[in-house]
Design an enzyme around this catalytic site. Structure first.
Site, PDB file in Angstrom:
ATOM      1  N   ASP A  42      -2.854   0.456   0.183  1.00  0.00           N
ATOM      2  CA  ASP A  42      -2.702   1.884   0.399  1.00  0.00           C
ATOM      3  C   ASP A  42      -3.694   2.618  -0.501  1.00  0.00           C
ATOM      4  O   ASP A  42      -4.493   1.991  -1.210  1.00  0.00           O
ATOM      5  CB  ASP A  42      -1.261   2.349   0.136  1.00  0.00           C
ATOM      6  CG  ASP A  42      -0.759   1.963  -1.254  1.00  0.00           C
ATOM      7  OD1 ASP A  42      -1.594   1.638  -2.138  1.00  0.00           O
ATOM      8  OD2 ASP A  42       0.467   1.991  -1.477  1.00  0.00           O
ATOM      9  N   GLU A  78      -3.295   4.325  -3.235  1.00  0.00           N
ATOM     10  CA  GLU A  78      -3.097   4.075  -4.651  1.00  0.00           C
ATOM     11  C   GLU A  78      -3.629   2.701  -5.031  1.00  0.00           C
ATOM     12  O   GLU A  78      -4.283   2.534  -6.062  1.00  0.00           O
ATOM     13  CB  GLU A  78      -1.614   4.192  -5.005  1.00  0.00           C
ATOM     14  CG  GLU A  78      -1.343   4.260  -6.484  1.00  0.00           C
ATOM     15  CD  GLU A  78       0.095   4.653  -6.795  1.00  0.00           C
ATOM     16  OE1 GLU A  78       0.408   4.805  -7.979  1.00  0.00           O
ATOM     17  OE2 GLU A  78       0.882   4.806  -5.846  1.00  0.00           O
ATOM     18  N   HIS A 106      -0.783   0.878   8.368  1.00  0.00           N
ATOM     19  CA  HIS A 106      -0.104  -0.417   8.298  1.00  0.00           C
ATOM     20  C   HIS A 106       0.905  -0.523   9.432  1.00  0.00           C
ATOM     21  O   HIS A 106       1.311   0.471  10.022  1.00  0.00           O
ATOM     22  CB  HIS A 106       0.626  -0.585   6.958  1.00  0.00           C
ATOM     23  CG  HIS A 106      -0.179  -0.155   5.780  1.00  0.00           C
ATOM     24  ND1 HIS A 106      -1.278  -0.838   5.341  1.00  0.00           N
ATOM     25  CD2 HIS A 106      -0.041   0.909   4.955  1.00  0.00           C
ATOM     26  CE1 HIS A 106      -1.791  -0.212   4.295  1.00  0.00           C
ATOM     27  NE2 HIS A 106      -1.064   0.847   4.051  1.00  0.00           N
ATOM     28  N   ARG A 155       5.423   0.476   2.631  1.00  0.00           N
ATOM     29  CA  ARG A 155       5.009   1.887   2.542  1.00  0.00           C
ATOM     30  C   ARG A 155       4.140   2.189   3.755  1.00  0.00           C
ATOM     31  O   ARG A 155       2.938   1.959   3.741  1.00  0.00           O
ATOM     32  CB  ARG A 155       4.268   2.157   1.232  1.00  0.00           C
ATOM     33  CG  ARG A 155       5.150   2.000   0.002  1.00  0.00           C
ATOM     34  CD  ARG A 155       4.402   2.346  -1.282  1.00  0.00           C
ATOM     35  NE  ARG A 155       5.281   2.262  -2.443  1.00  0.00           N
ATOM     36  CZ  ARG A 155       5.428   1.174  -3.199  1.00  0.00           C
ATOM     37  NH1 ARG A 155       4.733   0.082  -2.908  1.00  0.00           N
ATOM     38  NH2 ARG A 155       6.246   1.173  -4.229  1.00  0.00           N
ATOM     39  N   TYR A 176       4.334  -4.931   4.460  1.00  0.00           N
ATOM     40  CA  TYR A 176       4.219  -3.854   3.474  1.00  0.00           C
ATOM     41  C   TYR A 176       5.157  -2.713   3.838  1.00  0.00           C
ATOM     42  O   TYR A 176       5.211  -2.282   4.993  1.00  0.00           O
ATOM     43  CB  TYR A 176       2.780  -3.355   3.394  1.00  0.00           C
ATOM     44  CG  TYR A 176       2.508  -2.506   2.180  1.00  0.00           C
ATOM     45  CD1 TYR A 176       2.783  -2.992   0.907  1.00  0.00           C
ATOM     46  CD2 TYR A 176       1.986  -1.224   2.306  1.00  0.00           C
ATOM     47  CE1 TYR A 176       2.536  -2.214  -0.211  1.00  0.00           C
ATOM     48  CE2 TYR A 176       1.733  -0.450   1.194  1.00  0.00           C
ATOM     49  CZ  TYR A 176       2.010  -0.949  -0.062  1.00  0.00           C
ATOM     50  OH  TYR A 176       1.780  -0.179  -1.175  1.00  0.00           O
ATOM     51  N   ASP A 201      -2.356  -3.357  -3.688  1.00  0.00           N
ATOM     52  CA  ASP A 201      -1.577  -2.945  -2.508  1.00  0.00           C
ATOM     53  C   ASP A 201      -2.449  -2.233  -1.475  1.00  0.00           C
ATOM     54  O   ASP A 201      -3.362  -1.467  -1.841  1.00  0.00           O
ATOM     55  CB  ASP A 201      -0.423  -2.032  -2.929  1.00  0.00           C
ATOM     56  CG  ASP A 201       0.698  -2.803  -3.609  1.00  0.00           C
ATOM     57  OD1 ASP A 201       0.634  -4.044  -3.640  1.00  0.00           O
ATOM     58  OD2 ASP A 201       1.635  -2.169  -4.122  1.00  0.00           O
ATOM     59  N   GLU A 205      -1.421  -6.416  -8.070  1.00  0.00           N
ATOM     60  CA  GLU A 205      -0.708  -5.505  -8.962  1.00  0.00           C
ATOM     61  C   GLU A 205       0.529  -6.142  -9.597  1.00  0.00           C
ATOM     62  O   GLU A 205       0.864  -5.860 -10.735  1.00  0.00           O
ATOM     63  CB  GLU A 205      -0.278  -4.245  -8.194  1.00  0.00           C
ATOM     64  CG  GLU A 205      -1.428  -3.357  -7.763  1.00  0.00           C
ATOM     65  CD  GLU A 205      -0.922  -2.117  -7.052  1.00  0.00           C
ATOM     66  OE1 GLU A 205       0.024  -1.485  -7.561  1.00  0.00           O
ATOM     67  OE2 GLU A 205      -1.467  -1.784  -5.979  1.00  0.00           O
TER      68      GLU A 205
END
Length: 836
Positions: free
Chosen positions: A152, A154, A413, A369, A367, A150, A77
């Site tokens: 997750d 999204e 995570h 998040r 990561y 990423d 991304e």
């Protein structure tokens, strides 16, 4: 790599706005876009589970056989992450960044067909069309394509949309939980298929948020004002802030009295300590009257004071768990005064990679998040090694410390930790900005401290009173009232060796039961109970997490949305609802109690988690929601028809000074005002004042200098960056100029100082000739020459809790306490320039 069978397509959806929507059209627009492309078959990704729905899109050219391709392509991304990863692959892979989402629901229409099972119509984001074509062309020339967006929901959805557009049979998914050479190499050895359930969950969230935003927002436009938006999560966050404000306003303070005694053992008068009233007649309660306080004090003075009980024990102070998204944001807000969003931007930079000179470009943290406090065993081992080297074996627990996740944690995570604990903050400080360094030290210290031994305190608690005394002087239980004193001393610092030793909580000497005490002094302090504190960004994030509202990737966007939309305003660190936010929240609560229900919103988050786990079918979840929502929507459209007249009618009738038509109440993010009901033909507005509950229409400030363009009067107007002069014939005549403070610009450019407002609502002072002159200052100027050095004005400042007026010249020492009447007042600019 073997060719895999084509599989059905997953559920529709895109990025997670979490209630952040920007509706551009009324709800009456057709649900199915007239230019919707026909459904075409796809053969992009192997899946272990059958996806939920088809996704429409453009046709595809004939694929290049895999035998004729060479090399590999990794798609991420972020450009910064792309540079770091490309270096780690040693040229074996080309790395391209998508710059975020490549597809989304259309901006100019609803884009979801409810009747066709909540079918979405995705569109390529215009700004990504050229980039997407480049990715598509490169994918045709390589043997393997790895989606490394990423790790997750999204990122999974972005990866799915990219995979849709690529003409390749060899598309696989990899996850980088930290951007280090070893982590990248290890991840490349473990490719997998795109997780369809995770995609379904993210797409279902996007559809859910689009339904709520596009159906509720038009009702707010018709009832309150145009441009408002409602969201499934943002509106609940506003409700929390409004309800806290209601509690503050309805709070009735109660007086109470704090009694503090200064004591010592009778035989050791130098060992002074303080004790505070604890129990009265065997119950823990406050002393509510002065008479009761005086009565207790008279009994104390009559004595004798003796020790009722003395407890001495060791107390362990265990280290905090490693950081997760919510605790990271709270620490960044509380310790460093950052916003949650800014902290996440900086964390993204640390995760993606920083150029560390001789150490090369490296990702510094895992990561960021996450809601899990889980740690990799290799990371724990590395931390224990660092602890042994830096602090010695006494600081290492026998077994690694383990922290339990909260029940609702997804545990997708690890916790936020350094990617390489060997890179301590001191070694790389020169390569980081001040803010990056603050956050990296926070993450490094918290992680290492989490694997250290607890600190140990020696704690002493003494309970004391006058035996056999009562208010009436008759025989009574031994404890008619009781005082308590607590003290502790640090015995072993443990993890506090790294994170800092908290302030000592007081001193209590060693005592014995029935030992007599000497009274050296006393004080009675009159206090008042305090209302609950307003939310700060940190405490609101904590509340959202506690209530199960939102997820780690959404907390920062929720906070920025409610402030940017003007529903919540920041006063210093505190969050307070605007009148616009309060009105909007009450309207939504009364008409959509399910959507605005906190438990309902948290329940929807759990269902989305269950979709990701494959336990709930996304269509059934949306059907269940939409059945109730559509019924509420129909009822609200009827009940809100006449609500706007009620909301916009001022307490008194006011005629427009320009055209004579009645004026009505309007709201902006800066408060209420009156506007002509003839808008847009007439743009007249009036400011109001409701101080003390009295409604007043403020007089219009008229400039003595007429408009140089058309000769009409020039009136004072209010804009997003403060007040300014504007021609009364606006918008026919668009002449404007700033309102100055009557103070010459200190740079001597001929301009004057004006008050301005940043986009985030903070006031500052600058030159009226900006951008030709770049003078700015956060300090408010005062129209008074410095009596020491003769400088043209003074400024207001704060130091040690005092309001001061001082000279802005650094070499000048003039400073006095501020006087309220010294504030500068806006005046006509002597040389008014054109407004920005």
């Amino acid at each position: 790599m073997a060719k895999r069978k084509a599989a059905p397509k997953p559920a529709p959806g895109a990025g997670d706005d979490d209630g952040v929507v920007e509706p551009k059209v009324e709800a009456a627009q057709p649900e199915v876009p007239p230019d919707a492309p026909p459904k075409r078959p796809r053969a992009r990704i192997s899946r272990s589970a059958a996806p939920s729905a088809g996704v429409s899109g453009a046709g595809r050219k004939k694929k290049v056989p895999a035998e004729g391709r060479q090399g590999g392509l990794i798609i991420v991304e972020s450009p910064a992450k792309a540079k770091t990863i490309e270096r780690y692959t040693g040229g074996a892979y080309e790395v391209i960044a998508t710059m975020g989402h490549v597809k989304d629901l259309p901006k100019d229409r609803f884009g979801i067909d409810i009747k066709l099972g909540f079918k979405p119509y995705w569109r390529v984001v215009p700004a990504r069309a050229k980039l997407l074509k480049e990715i598509r062309d490169r994918a045709k020339q390589v043997a393997d394509v790895l989606i490394a967006t990423d790790p997750d929901r999204e990122g999974e959805a972005i990866g799915y949309h990219v995979a849709e557009e690529i003409d390749s049979d060899n598309i696989r998914r990899v996850e980088f939980h930290e951007i280090t050479a070893s982590a990248v190499r290890e991840a490349l050895l473990r490719p997998r298929d795109i997780n369809t359930d995770k995609v379904n969950s993210q797409f279902a969230r996007r559809i859910l948020d689009r339904i709520v935003g596009y159906r509720l927002s038009p009702l707010l436009w018709k009832t309150v004002r145009s441009g408002l938006s409602a969201g499934r999560v943002q509106s609940v966050a506003v409700r929390l802030v409004c309800e806290r404000e209601d509690k503050i306003k309805s709070f009735v303070p109660e007086k109470y009295f704090r009694i503090v005694l200064t004591l010592s053992p009778a035989e050791r008068p130098s060992e002074l300590f303080d004790a505070e009233i604890f129990k009265i007649e065997g119950k823990r309660r406050k002393v509510k009257t002065r008479e009761e306080a005086d009565r207790i004090l008279s009994q104390v003075q009559a004595g004798p004071l003796v020790v009722h009980d003395f407890v001495e024990a060791a107390r362990e102070h265990r280290p905090a768990p490693p950081l997760v998204t919510s605790t990271f944001q709270q620490a960044a807000v509380n310790r460093f005064g950052m916003t949650a969003r800014h902290a996440m931007v900086l964390a993204q930079q640390l995760y993606e990679g920083i150029n560390l000179g001789k150490f090369g470009r490296r990702g510094l943290i895992t990561y960021h998040r996450t809601d899990s406090v889980r740690l990799a065993s290799t990371a724990v081992t590395a931390a224990r090694t660092i602890i042994r080297e830096k602090f010695g074996p006494a600081y290492i627990p026998t077994k690694p410390n383990f922290f339990k996740n909260k029940r609702a944690a997804q545990d997708a995570h690890e916790a936020i930790r350094p990617a390489d604990v060997e890179l301590d903050p001191e070694r790389i400080a020169e390569f980081l900005t001040d803010e990056q360094r603050q956050l990296y030290r926070l993450i490094w210290d918290t992680f290492v401290a989490s694997q250290m031994n607890p600190a140990v305190y020696d704690v002493r608690t003494v309970y004391l009173g006058v035996p056999g005394r009562s208010a009436e002087g008759s025989a009574a239980p031994a404890h008619d009232f009781q005082f308590v004193a607590r003290g502790e001393s640090l015995k072993f610092d443990g993890h506090l060796r790294l994170t800092g030793v908290p302030k000592k909580e007081g001193f209590v000497p060693a005592l014995k039961v029935s030992e007599r005490l000497s009274l050296h002094g006393h004080k009675i302090e009159e206090k008042e109970t305090q209302p609950p504190a307003r939310f700060t960004e940190a405490s609101l994030v904590r509340e959202l997490e506690h209530r199960g509202i939102g997820r780690p990737s959404t907390y920062a966007s929720i906070l920025s949305t409610v402030t940017d939309r003007g529903y919540v305003i920041k006063r210093g660190k505190e969050l307070a609802p605007t009148e616009l936010g309060d009105i909007t929240s009450r309207l939504l609560i009364s008409n959509f109690p399910d959507v605005m229900n906190i438990d309902f919103t948290a329940g929807m988050e759990e269902k989305l988690d269950q979709v990701e786990e494959g336990k709930v079918e996304w269509k059934e979840m949306l059907k269940e929601f939409y059945k109730v929502f559509s019924e509420r929507l129909t009822a609200a459209q009827e009940t809100l028809k006449d609500k706007k007249k009620e909301l916009t009618k001022p307490p008194i009738e006011v005629a427009c000074h320009s055209c004579g038509r009645p004026m009505v109440m309007r709201w902006s993010k800066y408060g209420k005002f009156l506007a002509c009901s003839g808008y847009p033909e007439c743009h007249s507005v009036r400011d109001i004042d409701e101080t003390g509950g009295v409604f007043k229409v403020l007089q219009i400030d008229v400039s003595p200098t007429p408009c140089p363009v058309c000769g009409s009067e020039v009136h004072s107007r209010r804009g997003p960056f403060g007040r300014f002069w504007a021609c009364m014939m606006f918008p026919k005549c668009k002449y404007t100029r700033p309102i100055t403070l009557g103070i010459a610009c200190p740079k001597g450019c001929g301009g004057e100082v004006v008050r301005r407002r940043t986009r985030r609502g903070r006031f500052f002072y600058g030159c009226s000739k900006y951008p030709d002159c770049n003078f700015t200052s956060w300090l408010e100027p005062v129209i008074q020459a410095c009596p020491v050095c003769g400088h043209g004005y003074l400024v207001r400042s704060k130091a040690k809790g005092k309001n001061l007026v001082k000279c802005p010249v650094k070499e000048c020492t003039h400073v006095v306490e501020a006087e309220p009447e010294q504030s500068a007042a806006p005046v006509e600019a002597s040389n008014p320039p054109s407004a920005e």
